[in-house]
Design an enzyme around this catalytic site. Structure first.
Site, PDB file in Angstrom:
ATOM      1  N   SER A  46      37.544  44.625  40.434  1.00 65.45           N
ATOM      2  CA  SER A  46      38.429  44.044  39.043  1.00 65.45           C
ATOM      3  C   SER A  46      39.118  45.185  38.696  1.00 65.45           C
ATOM      4  O   SER A  46      39.195  46.434  39.292  1.00 65.45           O
ATOM      5  CB  SER A  46      37.376  43.769  37.898  1.00 65.45           C
ATOM      6  OG  SER A  46      36.758  45.136  37.353  1.00 65.45           O
ATOM      7  N   GLY A  47      39.792  45.360  37.592  1.00 65.89           N
ATOM      8  CA  GLY A  47      40.874  46.178  36.726  1.00 65.89           C
ATOM      9  C   GLY A  47      41.500  46.968  38.020  1.00 65.89           C
ATOM     10  O   GLY A  47      42.102  46.651  38.632  1.00 65.89           O
ATOM     11  N   ILE A  67      37.761  51.221  49.066  1.00 68.14           N
ATOM     12  CA  ILE A  67      37.810  51.241  47.460  1.00 68.14           C
ATOM     13  C   ILE A  67      36.661  50.772  46.876  1.00 68.14           C
ATOM     14  O   ILE A  67      36.462  49.511  47.100  1.00 68.14           O
ATOM     15  CB  ILE A  67      39.242  50.447  47.031  1.00 68.14           C
ATOM     16  CG1 ILE A  67      40.451  50.871  47.754  1.00 68.14           C
ATOM     17  CG2 ILE A  67      39.150  50.655  45.496  1.00 68.14           C
ATOM     18  CD1 ILE A  67      41.715  50.095  47.369  1.00 68.14           C
ATOM     19  N   THR A  68      35.902  51.616  46.001  1.00 67.36           N
ATOM     20  CA  THR A  68      34.802  51.283  45.448  1.00 67.36           C
ATOM     21  C   THR A  68      35.329  50.315  44.131  1.00 67.36           C
ATOM     22  O   THR A  68      36.228  50.743  43.627  1.00 67.36           O
ATOM     23  CB  THR A  68      33.839  52.428  45.092  1.00 67.36           C
ATOM     24  OG1 THR A  68      34.412  53.153  44.059  1.00 67.36           O
ATOM     25  CG2 THR A  68      33.388  53.294  46.208  1.00 67.36           C
ATOM     26  N   GLY A  69      34.244  49.541  43.684  1.00 72.46           N
ATOM     27  CA  GLY A  69      34.724  48.818  42.584  1.00 72.46           C
ATOM     28  C   GLY A  69      36.236  48.152  42.655  1.00 72.46           C
ATOM     29  O   GLY A  69      36.777  48.137  41.514  1.00 72.46           O
ATOM     30  N   ALA A  70      36.456  47.308  43.739  1.00 77.17           N
ATOM     31  CA  ALA A  70      37.769  46.893  43.789  1.00 77.17           C
ATOM     32  C   ALA A  70      37.510  45.268  43.379  1.00 77.17           C
ATOM     33  O   ALA A  70      38.392  44.531  43.780  1.00 77.17           O
ATOM     34  CB  ALA A  70      38.086  46.736  45.355  1.00 77.17           C
ATOM     35  N   TYR A  95      29.478  58.827  29.842  1.00 78.34           N
ATOM     36  CA  TYR A  95      30.593  58.357  30.762  1.00 78.34           C
ATOM     37  C   TYR A  95      31.760  59.468  30.862  1.00 78.34           C
ATOM     38  O   TYR A  95      32.129  59.843  32.183  1.00 78.34           O
ATOM     39  CB  TYR A  95      31.278  57.185  30.038  1.00 78.34           C
ATOM     40  CG  TYR A  95      32.639  56.908  30.724  1.00 78.34           C
ATOM     41  CD1 TYR A  95      32.765  55.907  31.729  1.00 78.34           C
ATOM     42  CD2 TYR A  95      33.832  57.548  30.243  1.00 78.34           C
ATOM     43  CE1 TYR A  95      33.877  55.791  32.457  1.00 78.34           C
ATOM     44  CE2 TYR A  95      35.222  57.095  30.781  1.00 78.34           C
ATOM     45  CZ  TYR A  95      35.197  56.288  31.810  1.00 78.34           C
ATOM     46  OH  TYR A  95      36.392  56.060  32.445  1.00 78.34           O
TER      47      TYR A  95
END
Ligand code: LMG
Ligand code: NDP
Ligand code: PMR
Length: 397
Positions: free
Chosen positions: A93-94, A88-91, A272
């Protein structure tokens, strides 16, 4: 005892925990103590690999991990599924963190947290109460294609199967007056959210293909604000629009070309949304090109409006104050990080969500359904063109 130094002094090579092949291993900052030999791996430095090993070959470890996905071993005679591994990329936060936690809690998943800030990710996992054996943090900075390639090498060195890949990380720069750039000179939002993930997904496809897990999946997170111009949320300006992709074709570097995909003036919020359209087009193009051949399920989703995440960190304070109650009480599009994490975890592992080429959304009762994408976000010609330009930009063609 073995000692494996996974090039821990390079931030882009940090990997902390390993599960599976070497059960009696302990690791600290990438230095792994294992039961079968001493290994110092320096490939990330471009040096020759030096290995002092009591057991003859590293392949022994590989074999141990690549056990069949279904084993008839349980005493009840029931076939048991081995633990899945999800990148999982960007795991840190959020949504990514909430998904990692939801998966880890099932006991059926090991999560490879692909994050740009190693310490932040480790601390976040700990603070979320994730069992230390349920995750491995591996450094990934999507704002650098070199880092993406290095990540792929590092993750392969873990010798775990890769069963699911989730492209989740993103940056959103709604208040930026000037563009910023990735290491390779691409405008940041499209560079990180689309191009970094495009290279990562292309590279890891062969790993997914060689996994023996029953349902292998590549998931790219999308959004209503970019993919559903048939809704109010998709009509809040600035609206996504890739135009004829002339800016992207020019390299998005602001030198000989525009920094915006459609060739227009820089607008961080639009960049974005454009990047999210790219994410959704990419998922569909993957499906068309590779679903039949590889058996991999390709999917995207809109997890709901998770108004409290770090995504809005660069928005003005007043927005950050008012946005959550606005979404909660007025639009009713609000969803908590925990709930959104469960939704994405469903797309990762639910046996009923195996259909490929789908953009999942959830209704008010939190039941998943196949959502329709707007015209641009489902334009097959644009997807093909986007694919071809993107592969040139990331050095694959
Ligand atoms: C723009 O900013 C940037 O300028 C642009 O560059 C680009 O980045 C773009 O999309 C990205 O964003 C967005 C700008 C406009 O947002 C702000 O500046 C945030 C501040 C918004 C402040 C508005 C306060 C005014 C309040 C008026 C009252 C509204 C009436 C509500 C009606 C309620 C009736 C029941 O922002 C927007 O377009 C809106 C952003 C969404 C924020 C929503 C604000 C609504 C406030 C509602 C308060 C909610 C309170 C909940 C109460 C619950 C009650 C039970
Ligand atoms: P967060 O900001 O909380 O999470 C984003 C993650 O991406 C962070 O872990 C961040 O790392 C990471 N990241 C940013 N840049 C890079 C980079 N260069 N390399 C590696 N990782 C990076 O936002 P959300 O959880 O809200 O966003 C997750 C996904 O959900 C995104 O794809 C977003 O588009 C999507 N989404 C979000 C919605 C929402 O309402 N929040 C709605 C619809 C979709 P770090 O922790 O180091 O900053
Ligand atoms: Mg939006 C009607 C429902 C709805 C939903 C589900 C969202 C989701 N939004 C809705 C409505 C509105 N929004 C309305 C009526 C307004 C004008 C007042 C509005 C405004 C607004 C802003 C300024 N909304 C925003 C912003 C942002 O900066 C966020 C954004 O576009 O990020 C790219 C955002 C979002 N609204 C959403 C969602 C999910 C977002 C954020 C994240 C994303 O799409 O990835």
């Amino acid at each position: 005892m073995a000692l494996q130094a996974a090039t821990s002094f390079l931030p882009s090579a940090l990997s902390a925990r390993k599960e599976g092949s070497v059960k009696d291993s302990a690791s600290f900052l990438g230095v792994r103590l294992a039961a079968d030999g001493l290994k110092l791996d320096t490939t990330a430095l471009g040096l020759r690999t030096v290995r002092v090993s009591r057991s003859a070959d590293i392949r022994a470890q590989t074999a141990a991990v690549s056990s069949p996905s279904v084993t008839p071993a349980s005493p009840s005679g029931k076939k048991t599924l081995r633990k899945g591994t999800a990148v999982i990329t960007g795991a840190s936060s959020g949504l990514g963190l909430a998904t990692a936690k939801a998966l880890a809690e099932t006991g059926k998943w090991h999560v490879i947290m692909a994050c740009r800030d190693f310490l932040k990710a480790s601390r976040a996992a700990k603070a979320a109460g994730m069992d230390k054996d349920s995750f491995t943090v591996v450094h990934l900075d999507l704002a650098s294609l070199d880092s993406v390639r290095q990540f792929v090498r590092n993750v392969r060195q873990l010798e775990m199967p890769i069963d699911v890949v989730v492209c989740n990380a993103a940056v959103y720069q709604p208040t930026a007056k000037e563009p910023s750039y990735t290491a390779d000179g691409f405008e940041m939002s499209v560079g990180v959210n689309h191009l970094g993930h495009f290279l990562l997904a292309r590279e890891l496809l062969s790993d997914l293909q060689s996994s023996d897990y029953p349902s292998k999946r590549l998931i790219i997170v999308g959004s209503i604000t970019a993919g559903n111009t048939n809704t109010l949320a998709g009509n809040v300006p600035p609206k996504a629009n890739l135009g004829d992709l002339r800016g992207l074709a020019g390299g998005l570097n602001g030198v000989g070309s525009s920094v915006m995909i459609d060739g227009g003036e820089f607008d961080g919020a639009k960049a974005y949304k454009d990047s999210k359209v790219c994410n959704m087009l990419t998922m569909q193009e993957f499906h068309r090109r590779y679903h039949e051949e590889t058996g991999v399920t390709f999917a995207s989703l809109y997890p709901g409006c998770i108004a409290t995440t770090g995504l809005f960190r660069e928005h003005i304070p007043l927005f950050r104050l008012l946005f959550p109650p606005f979404q909660k009480y007025i639009t009713k599009g609000y969803v908590s990080e925990e709930e959104a994490g469960k939704r994405l975890a469903q797309v990762v592992s639910d046996p009923s969500l195996t259909k490929s080429g789908v953009y999942w959304s959830w209704n008010k009762n939190s039941a998943s359904f196949e959502n329709q994408l707007s015209e641009e976000a489902s334009d097959a010609d644009k997807a093909k063109k986007l694919w071809e330009i993107s592969e040139k930009l990331v050095g694959l063609a």
